[in-house]
Scaffold this motif. Structure first.
Motif, PDB file in Angstrom:
ATOM      1  N   ARG A 262       0.811  -1.208   0.000  1.00 55.17           N
ATOM      2  CA  ARG A 262       0.000   0.000   0.000  1.00 55.17           C
ATOM      3  C   ARG A 262       0.850   1.267   0.000  1.00 55.17           C
ATOM      4  O   ARG A 262       0.409   2.308  -0.452  1.00 55.17           O
ATOM      5  N   TYR A 263       2.054   1.179   0.543  1.00 55.87           N
ATOM      6  CA  TYR A 263       2.882   2.368   0.648  1.00 55.87           C
ATOM      7  C   TYR A 263       4.337   1.959   0.609  1.00 55.87           C
ATOM      8  O   TYR A 263       4.687   0.785   0.781  1.00 55.87           O
ATOM      9  N   GLU A 264       5.183   2.935   0.365  1.00 52.39           N
ATOM     10  CA  GLU A 264       6.619   2.723   0.386  1.00 52.39           C
ATOM     11  C   GLU A 264       7.132   2.864   1.820  1.00 52.39           C
ATOM     12  O   GLU A 264       6.535   3.547   2.655  1.00 52.39           O
ATOM     13  N   ILE A 265       8.249   2.223   2.097  1.00 47.14           N
ATOM     14  CA  ILE A 265       8.821   2.260   3.439  1.00 47.14           C
ATOM     15  C   ILE A 265       9.388   3.642   3.716  1.00 47.14           C
ATOM     16  O   ILE A 265      10.113   4.201   2.893  1.00 47.14           O
ATOM     17  N   TYR A 266       9.037   4.181   4.889  1.00 46.70           N
ATOM     18  CA  TYR A 266       9.565   5.480   5.281  1.00 46.70           C
ATOM     19  C   TYR A 266      11.018   5.318   5.714  1.00 46.70           C
ATOM     20  O   TYR A 266      11.352   4.410   6.485  1.00 46.70           O
ATOM     21  N   GLN A 267      11.878   6.189   5.225  1.00 48.01           N
ATOM     22  CA  GLN A 267      13.298   6.114   5.533  1.00 48.01           C
ATOM     23  C   GLN A 267      13.623   7.030   6.717  1.00 48.01           C
ATOM     24  O   GLN A 267      13.430   8.246   6.653  1.00 48.01           O
ATOM     25  N   MET A 268      14.085   6.412   7.811  1.00 50.33           N
ATOM     26  CA  MET A 268      14.410   7.156   9.024  1.00 50.33           C
ATOM     27  C   MET A 268      15.759   7.854   8.878  1.00 50.33           C
ATOM     28  O   MET A 268      16.740   7.250   8.412  1.00 50.33           O
ATOM     29  N   HIS A 269      15.839   9.109   9.296  1.00 53.65           N
ATOM     30  CA  HIS A 269      17.072   9.888   9.306  1.00 53.65           C
ATOM     31  C   HIS A 269      17.444  10.164  10.761  1.00 53.65           C
ATOM     32  O   HIS A 269      16.651  10.727  11.527  1.00 53.65           O
TER      33      HIS A 269
END
Length: 728
Positions: free
Chosen positions: A163-170
């Motif tokens: 459903r969505y792309e993985i959020y990239q943590m900074h």
């Protein structure tokens, strides 16, 4: 200083090198820069290396740089074996160090094994930089993925439906948001949860507003998930940090801290540390006079020796925990154990009480009764130390705390009226008080027998001293005490009960008066003080103060200390003046006396008004009498008024007798001003026998007998006559 194979050394700039191979005959040495991960071995002069070491241009590194020995996973060991099989033939000859020969050798090995030349070159560098051991080829699984300062590089669990792309943590942004949210919304109290902190973080940093100003959280893929949030929390906050912030340091140390060490760490031997504490026993009791009346749960004091776990003293009573109650437990250390057992019907064996009359070097209690100022009596008279554990830290006196649990566990099944602690706060719990049938003395006998059983019982998990074990000592409290007491003889003392009682009872000032020794509203006396003439001296020379010892729980007696001889003291009881307070406590006496004082204060206004009314009444009588006297004595001297005082007194007496005498046959006059009170006996009518009495005129039929006037009526008439004269 010689350099050996695999030695690490650094130059003046701090760059580290490892010596890989040495050929002394040709003065050749191969070294590799371990600071640079992409470097290759290079050749140099071995003599030059030694010369630099002598000139201190180079120095050995204390650490070899090799990995620490540890247990590796099976996957890591299999990877090491595969890597070693690939490069092992290349390491058989020193030709592998030569860059001109290394390339063909690596190419040939790549064709033979199917591994790429880049992979083989990496394995070789890892082997040389890691100390030329097979463990240098172990893959560094633990550090994989840690050296990523910016983002997570598309790693993470993907949704099953995409459903969505993985959020990239900074780390520079998202981690700071997580840390701030946890500190502000999770660690600020015991109630908030991580879910609450996660939602607050999304609301503050990962939300947007629509055209109407309504706030919405960003959809998945544009914000961190809870799993990503929780991963940062685990990495940045230890469990101890979270528990200390959520529970508090005291609760953490009591309920969640590690338990390293033993209770014997501070106890040098038996009799060195006594732990004392109180609890409310879990048994309902009944009144001795009427078993139908439930009087609640008693207070139980226990004193345990930390080293041997021996129960040396106890007290069971109905008082609340406090210094006075603790004194009773301390006094039990020197109490006659044979008489005690006989009183409660328990078999007596002197071996059960090896610590009889023995006082410790230190008392360890909590911040309750043992922090009282009166506890200084222990330090002054017995040369013992009082130590107070911090509040909410029962683990610091775990011996006596565990003793309560063991005593209750040993009597729970067979003792009627026992209430489990879990039932106290249980909603709609069982009514164990309906089974109550034991009196205080019967329960004390049970506790006494349970203590004897504990002192005889073997402790399975007791850390017995190796020397005692070799002597064949069993881990039983009384046997541990008997074995170790010879080593503690120089630090413990023995006192009798009378000395302890005088030393431990609180002291205060009392006043010697002519009525007795006045102390807290009660008067005391004894034959010895009466013989010494204290009270006569107080009556004639003035009062003086003395020191007394007393028990706050009972006012029946006190101990008076002689101010002239500190070695003498006198036991005094209540005098008849204060006998009504017998059986009271000093607090009850104070309450009674305060109540009386308040009652008197409430009646002050009424008493004042009565005084004013009396004075007015007297004035109403005295003023006209004084005016009448002035009128009657006009022109007469004071001596003429007293000239015939005897005859006038006799005439007045005769007139009063005739006017107040009443015939027995006459009907009793109604209650009024002329009727005497019921507690006054009237004089009989002697008019028939007295010669001087004037005969009374007969009363005719139909006529009413005239009642003689009272003195008040006569004065009132006289006052009226004077007013009439003044008016005329």
């Amino acid at each position: 200083m010689a350099l050996l194979r695999n030695d690490l050394f650094h130059n003046e700039s701090g760059t580290r090198y490892r010596l890989l191979h040495v050929t002394p005959e040709t003065d050749e040495a191969w070294i590799i820069n371990v600071t640079d991960e992409a470097t290759w071995p290079r050749k140099c002069s071995y003599a030059a290396l030694l010369d630099d070491m002598d000139k201190q241009k180079s120095a050995l590194v204390a650490s070899t740089g090799q990995r620490s020995v540890s247990e590796y996973t099976d996957a890591a060991k299999n990877r090491r074996k595969e890597t070693w099989n690939i490069i092992d033939p290349l390491l058989a000859s020193s030709a592998i160090f030569d860059p001109k020969l290394r390339g063909p050798l690596v190419s040939a090995r790549a064709e033979a094994t199917g591994a790429s030349k880049t992979t083989i070159n990496k394995y070789l560098r890892d082997y040389w930089r890691g100390g030329q051991t097979q463990d240098a080829l172990i893959p560094d699984f633990l550090n994989i993925g840690l050296n990523q300062p910016q983002a997570t590089n598309a790693r993470g669990r993907r949704p099953s439906d995409s459903r969505y792309e993985i959020y990239q943590m900074h780390r520079s942004v998202d981690d700071e948001h997580v840390i701030a949210a946890v500190k502000e919304h999770f660690l600020n109290g015991e109630v908030p949860t991580l879910q609450d902190a996660f939602r607050e973080m999304l609301k503050e940093h990962y939300s947007y507003q629509d055209g109407n100003g309504a706030s919405y959280v960003k959809p998945s893929g544009e914000r961190p998930s809870y799993r990503q949030f929780y991963t940062v929390v685990k990495r940045c906050f230890s469990l101890e940090t979270i528990l200390r912030r959520k529970k508090g340091n005291k609760d953490f140390e009591r309920d969640h801290d590690q338990r390293i060490g033993s209770a014997l760490y501070e106890a040098i031997g038996v009799g060195y540390i006594y732990e004392i504490d109180a609890t409310i026993a879990d048994v309902f009791l009944v009144a001795q006079a009427d078993r139908a009346k439930i009087i609640g749960k008693p207070t139980l004091y226990l004193i345990y020796d930390r080293y041997s776990r021996l129960c040396a003293g106890f007290y069971v009573g109905l008082e609340h925990p406090g210094w006075e109650t603790a004194v009773q437990a301390i006094l039990s250390l020197a109490e006659d154990k044979a008489a005690l057992c006989h009183k409660y019907g328990v078999p007596y064996d002197p071996r059960d009480w090896p610590a009889d009359r023995i006082f410790p070097q230190k008392f360890l209690g909590d911040c309750g009764e043992m922090i009282s100022r009166n506890s200084n009596r222990i330090c002054d008279g017995m040369e013992s130390t009082i130590s107070n554990a911090p509040p909410l830290s029962p683990q610091n006196k775990g011996t006596v705390e565990c003793g309560f649990r063991l005593i209750h566990a040993s009597i729970a099944a067979a003792t009627p009226g026992y209430e489990p602690p879990s039932n106290v706060m249980r909603r709609r719990g069982k009514h164990y008080d309906s089974d109550a049938c034991l009196t205080l003395d019967e329960f004390t006998a049970i506790i006494l027998r349970a203590i004897i059983a504990h002192n005889r019982r073997e402790m399975k998990k007791y850390a017995l001293d190796p020397r005692a074990a070799l002597r064949g000592v069993s881990p039983i409290p009384r046997e541990v005490w008997e074995d170790n007491v010879v080593y503690s003889a120089g630090v413990i003392s023995r006192y009798n009960e009378d000395y302890l009682r005088l030393q431990l009872l609180p002291r205060d000032k009392a006043t010697v008066t002519d009525q007795g020794v006045l102390f807290k509203g009660c008067f005391y006396s004894c034959a010895d003080l009466e013989k010494k003439g204290w009270f006569v001296s107080a009556a004639n020379r003035g009062r003086f103060d003395v020191d007394v010892s007393y028990d706050r729980r009972l006012v029946d007696s006190i101990v008076v200390h002689d101010p002239q001889d500190a070695r003498k003291s006198y036991s005094c009881g209540l005098t008849t003046t204060s006998e009504s307070y017998r059986g009271y406590s000093y607090a009850e006496v104070k309450y009674v006396q305060t109540t009386v004082k308040r009652i008197l204060q409430d009646g002050e206004d009424n008493a004042l008004q009565e005084k004013i009314n009396l004075k007015k009444f007297i004035s109403d009588i005295a003023e006209p009498a004084h005016a009448a006297m002035k009128q009657a004595t006009r022109g007469k001297s004071r001596s003429s008024r007293k000239a015939d005082i005897a005859a006038d007194r006799e005439a007045e007496k005769r007139a009063r007798r005739q006017s107040n005498a009443t015939s027995p046959s006459s009907p009793r006059p109604p209650v009024g001003a002329d009727r005497l009170p019921d507690n006054v006996v009237p004089m009989p009518d002697r008019s028939a026998t007295v010669a001087v009495a004037a005969p009374q005129p007969p009363v005719k039929v139909g006529e009413t007998q005239v009642r003689p006037l009272s003195i008040q009526e006569k004065l009132r008439l006289k006052k009226q006559e004077m007013l009439s004269d003044i008016t005329k």
